[in-house]
Enzyme design. Structure first.
Site, PDB file in Angstrom:
ATOM      1  N   GLY A  42       0.823  -1.210   0.000  1.00  7.20           N
ATOM      2  CA  GLY A  42       0.000   0.000   0.000  1.00  7.20           C
ATOM      3  C   GLY A  42       0.857   1.261   0.000  1.00  7.20           C
ATOM      4  O   GLY A  42       2.086   1.194  -0.001  1.00  7.20           O
ATOM      5  N   GLN A  43       0.199   2.414  -0.002  1.00  5.07           N
ATOM      6  CA  GLN A  43       0.909   3.707  -0.005  1.00  5.07           C
ATOM      7  C   GLN A  43       1.915   3.769   1.141  1.00  5.07           C
ATOM      8  O   GLN A  43       3.096   4.004   0.960  1.00  5.07           O
ATOM      9  CB  GLN A  43      -0.062   4.851   0.272  1.00  5.07           C
ATOM     10  N   LYS A  79     -12.571   0.769  11.465  1.00  2.00           N
ATOM     11  CA  LYS A  79     -11.229   1.151  11.939  1.00  2.00           C
ATOM     12  C   LYS A  79     -11.253   1.304  13.465  1.00  2.00           C
ATOM     13  O   LYS A  79     -10.285   0.948  14.143  1.00  2.00           O
ATOM     14  CB  LYS A  79     -10.763   2.448  11.275  1.00  2.00           C
ATOM     15  N   TYR A  89      -2.162   1.415  12.437  1.00  2.00           N
ATOM     16  CA  TYR A  89      -2.596   2.756  12.000  1.00  2.00           C
ATOM     17  C   TYR A  89      -4.114   2.852  11.997  1.00  2.00           C
ATOM     18  O   TYR A  89      -4.804   1.903  11.606  1.00  2.00           O
ATOM     19  CB  TYR A  89      -2.050   3.073  10.599  1.00  2.00           C
ATOM     20  N   TRP A 136      -5.751  12.084   6.006  1.00  2.00           N
ATOM     21  CA  TRP A 136      -5.514  12.618   4.664  1.00  2.00           C
ATOM     22  C   TRP A 136      -4.148  12.189   4.117  1.00  2.00           C
ATOM     23  O   TRP A 136      -3.304  13.000   3.733  1.00  2.00           O
ATOM     24  CB  TRP A 136      -5.619  14.146   4.682  1.00  2.00           C
ATOM     25  N   THR A 193      -7.461   6.146  11.970  1.00  2.00           N
ATOM     26  CA  THR A 193      -7.909   7.271  11.146  1.00  2.00           C
ATOM     27  C   THR A 193      -8.669   8.338  11.924  1.00  2.00           C
ATOM     28  O   THR A 193      -9.314   8.034  12.941  1.00  2.00           O
ATOM     29  CB  THR A 193      -8.816   6.725  10.016  1.00  2.00           C
ATOM     30  N   ASP A 194      -8.632   9.547  11.391  1.00  2.00           N
ATOM     31  CA  ASP A 194      -9.465  10.652  11.874  1.00  2.00           C
ATOM     32  C   ASP A 194     -10.961  10.331  11.719  1.00  2.00           C
ATOM     33  O   ASP A 194     -11.791  10.943  12.375  1.00  2.00           O
ATOM     34  CB  ASP A 194      -9.132  11.919  11.068  1.00  2.00           C
ATOM     35  N   TYR A 235     -16.344   2.630   7.148  1.00  2.00           N
ATOM     36  CA  TYR A 235     -14.873   2.599   7.234  1.00  2.00           C
ATOM     37  C   TYR A 235     -14.423   3.048   8.638  1.00  2.00           C
ATOM     38  O   TYR A 235     -13.636   2.354   9.295  1.00  2.00           O
ATOM     39  CB  TYR A 235     -14.290   3.501   6.142  1.00  2.00           C
TER      40      TYR A 235
HETATM   41  N1  LIG Z   1      -5.407   6.881   2.855  1.00  2.00           N
HETATM   42  C1  LIG Z   1      -5.833   7.763   3.767  1.00  2.00           C
HETATM   43  O1  LIG Z   1      -6.215   8.901   3.440  1.00  2.00           O
HETATM   44  C2  LIG Z   1      -5.809   7.419   5.237  1.00  2.00           C
HETATM   45  C3  LIG Z   1      -6.294   8.370   6.157  1.00  2.00           C
HETATM   46  C4  LIG Z   1      -6.257   8.059   7.509  1.00  2.00           C
HETATM   47  C5  LIG Z   1      -5.748   6.847   7.937  1.00  2.00           C
HETATM   48  N2  LIG Z   1      -5.315   5.947   7.021  1.00  2.00           N
HETATM   49  C6  LIG Z   1      -4.806   4.662   7.497  1.00  2.00           C
HETATM   50  O2  LIG Z   1      -3.425   4.582   7.180  1.00  2.00           O
HETATM   51  C7  LIG Z   1      -3.067   3.212   6.956  1.00  2.00           C
HETATM   52  C8  LIG Z   1      -2.362   3.076   5.613  1.00  2.00           C
HETATM   53  O3  LIG Z   1      -3.266   3.492   4.584  1.00  2.00           O
HETATM   54  P1  LIG Z   1      -2.822   3.609   3.049  1.00  2.00           P
HETATM   55  O4  LIG Z   1      -3.258   4.931   2.568  1.00  2.00           O
HETATM   56  O5  LIG Z   1      -1.403   3.203   2.897  1.00  2.00           O
HETATM   57  O6  LIG Z   1      -3.796   2.506   2.408  1.00  2.00           O
HETATM   58  P2  LIG Z   1      -3.666   1.738   1.027  1.00  2.00           P
HETATM   59  O7  LIG Z   1      -2.741   2.433   0.107  1.00  2.00           O
HETATM   60  O8  LIG Z   1      -5.078   1.486   0.587  1.00  2.00           O
HETATM   61  O9  LIG Z   1      -2.978   0.377   1.443  1.00  2.00           O
HETATM   62  C9  LIG Z   1      -3.668  -0.596   2.164  1.00  2.00           C
HETATM   63  C10 LIG Z   1      -3.003  -1.932   1.911  1.00  2.00           C
HETATM   64  O10 LIG Z   1      -3.808  -2.920   2.543  1.00  2.00           O
HETATM   65  C11 LIG Z   1      -3.900  -4.015   1.657  1.00  2.00           C
HETATM   66  N3  LIG Z   1      -5.125  -4.790   1.816  1.00  2.00           N
HETATM   67  C12 LIG Z   1      -6.398  -4.388   1.622  1.00  2.00           C
HETATM   68  N4  LIG Z   1      -7.228  -5.436   1.732  1.00  2.00           N
HETATM   69  C13 LIG Z   1      -6.447  -6.526   1.988  1.00  2.00           C
HETATM   70  C14 LIG Z   1      -6.711  -7.891   2.190  1.00  2.00           C
HETATM   71  N5  LIG Z   1      -7.948  -8.399   2.116  1.00  2.00           N
HETATM   72  N6  LIG Z   1      -5.666  -8.725   2.440  1.00  2.00           N
HETATM   73  C15 LIG Z   1      -4.401  -8.248   2.488  1.00  2.00           C
HETATM   74  N7  LIG Z   1      -4.080  -6.961   2.302  1.00  2.00           N
HETATM   75  C16 LIG Z   1      -5.108  -6.114   2.045  1.00  2.00           C
HETATM   76  C17 LIG Z   1      -3.924  -3.401   0.270  1.00  2.00           C
HETATM   77  O11 LIG Z   1      -3.552  -4.391  -0.657  1.00  2.00           O
HETATM   78  P3  LIG Z   1      -3.842  -4.192  -2.215  1.00  2.00           P
HETATM   79  O12 LIG Z   1      -2.809  -3.168  -2.653  1.00  2.00           O
HETATM   80  O13 LIG Z   1      -3.621  -5.545  -2.793  1.00  2.00           O
HETATM   81  O14 LIG Z   1      -5.251  -3.697  -2.325  1.00  2.00           O
HETATM   82  C18 LIG Z   1      -2.906  -2.294   0.414  1.00  2.00           C
HETATM   83  O15 LIG Z   1      -1.607  -2.751   0.130  1.00  2.00           O
HETATM   84  C19 LIG Z   1      -4.369   2.417   7.052  1.00  2.00           C
HETATM   85  O16 LIG Z   1      -4.501   1.903   8.350  1.00  2.00           O
HETATM   86  C20 LIG Z   1      -5.449   3.456   6.825  1.00  2.00           C
HETATM   87  O17 LIG Z   1      -6.672   3.098   7.426  1.00  2.00           O
HETATM   88  C21 LIG Z   1      -5.310   6.201   5.671  1.00  2.00           C
END
Ligand SMILES: NC(=O)c1ccc[n+]([C@@H]2O[C@H](COP(=O)([O-])OP(=O)(O)OC[C@H]3O[C@@H](n4cnc5c(N)ncnc54)[C@H](OP(=O)(O)O)[C@@H]3O)[C@@H](O)[C@H]2O)c1
Length: 309
Positions: A19-20, A139, A109, A160, A111-112, A135
């Site tokens: 993921g990101q 979380k 991790y 974000w 989230t807000d 969501y």
């Molecule tokens: N993005 C935001 O704006 C945001 C905001 C606040 C908090 N957060 C939190 O920050 C953390 C990192 O978020 P991020 O932005 O890096 O998210 P992301 O880019 O969506 O990455 C999430 C990862 O989880 C994997 N995943 C999803 N479903 C899965 C499954 N069934 N089995 C195994 N792996 C799975 C995804 O795999 P695939 O690549 O194969 O789908 C992806 O690699 C998370 O806890 C998120 O809740 C994010």
């Protein structure tokens, strides 16, 4: 599973490595010791047999689990609550149980979006959560599953999130800025855009303290300093990109601020996502740069990519 670079038992298990945030963590956590990286291809966190599959993994010498995996499709989660819950809550709990059973720690991790956004100032860790969408609810359940299963946990709520490489808000804005000459952006929601670079650097500091035996356990808010709106964030990225000479159709002043919330999307969003970071700055001695610093770095990265293209 790619642990062979290290030729030693893993010290850290990184889940969600594709993921990101996971990619950013995979790039820097190796300085702490051998890493094992899990992506969806290694373990599917929505699987029925998840607990058994995770607990069967050997991982001798494990000291810390870092869980960057999550179901992050906020709107889609409204129609897929079961899958979202399995990944965000059940898998998080299973990883925490794995850590606990091996005497290891977990960094997780959140989230807000656990808050409803009705507070007028920044949220502190003690404020009661009240998620507005599936969501956020799953979380929150994940936070509780982790703190319930692992005595040694650090839960980091952030907001974000954006990265240099993945699909994220500023990348969408950049694409639109090349295609259009007007853009309407939400100016009702407030929060702190937080880069994966910042999150990974802070995680490195936290893990180092964990591995050295001087952690502070618990729930923390971790974001960049300051706050803005989506309109403010988009305007900053476009202004910096224009300053760097990137070819854009859109001028920063042509981005209009929408002052009425968009209620057409399936999931409701909190209007106020600002999180107070006083607790983590004090506990881990962190300095958190203002959001503009990493927003500008994002545009700088676009310039480099354009030069290479
Ligand atoms: N993005 C935001 O704006 C945001 C905001 C606040 C908090 N957060 C939190 O920050 C953390 C990192 O978020 P991020 O932005 O890096 O998210 P992301 O880019 O969506 O990455 C999430 C990862 O989880 C994997 N995943 C999803 N479903 C899965 C499954 N069934 N089995 C195994 N792996 C799975 C995804 O795999 P695939 O690549 O194969 O789908 C992806 O690699 C998370 O806890 C998120 O809740 C994010």
């Amino acid at each position: 599973m790619r642990q062979n670079f290290f030729r030693r038992n893993p010290v850290i298990l990184l889940a969600g490595a594709g993921g990101q945030l996971g990619r950013e963590l995979a790039a820097c956590l190796g300085v702490l010791g051998p890493l094992t990286l899990w992506t969806r291809q290694d373990v599917d966190f929505s699987g029925e047999d998840l607990e058994r599959e995770i607990s069967a993994r050997k991982l001798p010498g494990l000291k810390a689990v870092v869980n960057a995996a999550a179901y992050t499709a906020v709107d889609k989660a409204e129609s897929e609550p079961d899958v979202a819950r399995r990944v965000n809550a059940r898998a998080a709990g299973a990883l925490a149980a794995l850590a606990e059973s091996r005497g290891a720690a977990i960094v997780h991790y959140s989230t807000d979006y656990v808050f409803d956004g009705a507070k007028s100032g920044p949220y502190v860790e003690e404020d009661p959560p009240a998620p507005l969408n599936v969501y956020g609810l799953t979380k929150l359940e994940g936070e509780r599953a982790v703190s319930g299963a692992a005595s040694r946990h650090v839960i980091l709520r952030t907001s974000w999130v954006f990265s240099q490489t993945g699909a994220c808000f500023p990348r969408t804005v950049y694409r639109l800025a090349r295609e259009r000459d007007t853009l309407d952006m939400d100016a009702t929601q407030r929060g702190a855009p937080t880069s994966t670079e910042l999150l990974a650097a802070a995680t490195l500091v936290i893990l180092r303290r964990i591995l050295q035996g001087s952690p502070v356990w618990g729930l923390f808010h971790l974001t960049a300093s300051g706050e803005t709106t989506w309109h403010g964030f988009a305007s900053r990225v476009v202004a910096r990109a224009a300053e760097l000479g990137l070819e854009l159709r859109l001028r920063p002043e042509a981005i209009t601020a929408r002052t009425v919330p968009d209620l057409s999307r399936p999931a409701k969003r909190p209007l106020n996502s600002a999180l107070s970071t006083a607790k983590i700055r004090e506990a881990y001695g962190l300095t958190l740069p203002c959001w503009q610093y990493h927003a500008d770095r994002f545009a700088d990265g676009l310039r480099r990519q354009a030069d290479l293209a």
